[in-house]
Enzyme design. Structure first.
Site, mmCIF file in Angstrom:
data_model
loop_
_atom_site.group_PDB
_atom_site.id
_atom_site.type_symbol
_atom_site.label_atom_id
_atom_site.label_comp_id
_atom_site.label_asym_id
_atom_site.label_seq_id
_atom_site.Cartn_x
_atom_site.Cartn_y
_atom_site.Cartn_z
ATOM 1 C CD GLU A 79 22.194 -1.585 2.981
ATOM 2 O OE1 GLU A 79 21.202 -0.978 2.614
ATOM 3 O OE2 GLU A 79 22.817 -1.221 3.748
ATOM 4 C CE1 TYR A 125 1.217 11.714 17.280
ATOM 5 C CE2 TYR A 125 1.756 13.609 18.426
ATOM 6 C CZ TYR A 125 0.602 12.998 17.527
ATOM 7 O OH TYR A 125 -0.495 13.172 17.555
#
Length: 213
Positions: A79, A125
Site C-alpha cells: 500500500e 474538531y
C-alpha cells in the site's frame, strides 16, 4: 548530512512510538495499517509489509528516495502507493497514516452514505481536523486503479475513506496526521451510535466559520 541523519533518527523513533500508541488503543490490529513520514530532502520512511504497528523496529523501516525507489530497510508494504499519491498531490504533507480502524471501515461499507462527503459535521474538531471526506470507490489492495482514484481526490482533500477498506490521512506532521485519523475514527463511531436517531449536526454557517478560522 548530520542534520538529516538526526532528523531521520527522530522520525524513525516517532513512527515506532505513534504506531505503538495506535495499536495499543485498538485503532488497528494484526499487521494492518501503515505510517510514513517525508523527510526534508523528500525521501520517505514507511512501515514495511506484514509489520505490526505495535511492534515496529525503527531500524527496519522501509526507506524510499524522493522519486519513490525503495533503497533500504524491510520490504515495503503493497500500500506504499497510497502514501506516494498523497505526497505527490500535497506539497504540504509531511506524514501519512492509513488504518483499518473498525468504525471508519464500517462506515465505508454502508450503502447510503454520500460519496462526496461521507460523514456529517457532528463536531467542531471533526470539521477542523478532517473537513470534507470523500469515499474512494472500491479496488483490491495494491491495485493500480486504487492509486489513480486516490490521486484524483488527494489534491483537494487531505483525508479520504477507501470503500470497504479504511481511511488515508495526510498531515503537515505525523502528530497532525495521527490526530486527524483519530478524530475521523471517533466521528465514525458517533455516527454509527446515532444511527436511527435525530441529530443536530453543525450548520453550514457554523462549518464556514470554522473553516475561516
Amino acid at each position: 548530512m548530520t542534520a538529516l541523519l538526526s532528523e531521520e533518527t527522530r522520525a524513525r523513533d516517532e513512527i515506532a512510538r505513534i504506531g505503538a500508541s495506535i495499536f495499543s488503543r485498538g485503532l488497528t490490529f494484526g499487521s494492518t495499517g501503515n505510517i510514513s513520514v517525508r523527510l526534508s530532502d523528500g525521501s520517505l520512511l514507511m512501515t514495511p509489509t506484514n509489520a505490526c504497528l505495535g511492534e515496529l523496529e525503527p531500524a527496519r523501516l522501509s526507506r524510499f528516495t524522493a522519486e519513490g525507489v525503495h533503497v533500504d530497510g524491510d520490504k515495503p508494504t503493497k500500500e506504499a502507493f497510497l502514501h506516494r499519491c498523497m505526497y505527490c498531490a500535497r506539497a504540504d504533507a509531511g506524514a501519512v497514516v492509513h488504518l483499518h480502524s473498525t468504525h471508519s471501515v464500517a462506515v465505508s461499507i454502508l450503502a447510503d452514505v454520500d460519496p462526496a462527503d461521507v460523514l456529517p459535521p457532528l463536531t467542531a474538531y471533526y470539521v477542523m481536523r478532517v473537513g470534507t471526506l470523500p469515499l474512494v470507490r472500491y479496488f483490491p489492495p495494491g491495485d493500480a486503479r486504487l492509486a489513480e482514484a486516490v490521486g484524483e481526490e488527494a489534491g483537494r482533500h487531505h483525508a479520504v475513506l477507501l470503500a470497504n477498506h479504511g481511511p488515508v490521512v495526510a498531515g503537515k506532521t505525523l502528530r497532525e496526521a495521527q490526530y486527524a485519523v483519530e478524530e475521523l475514527e471517533e466521528t465514525a463511531r458517533l455516527f454509527l451510535m446515532l444511527d436511527g436517531r435525530r441529530v443536530r449536526p453543525l450548520t453550514a454557517d457554523q462549518v464556514a466559520e470554522l473553516r475561516r478560522r
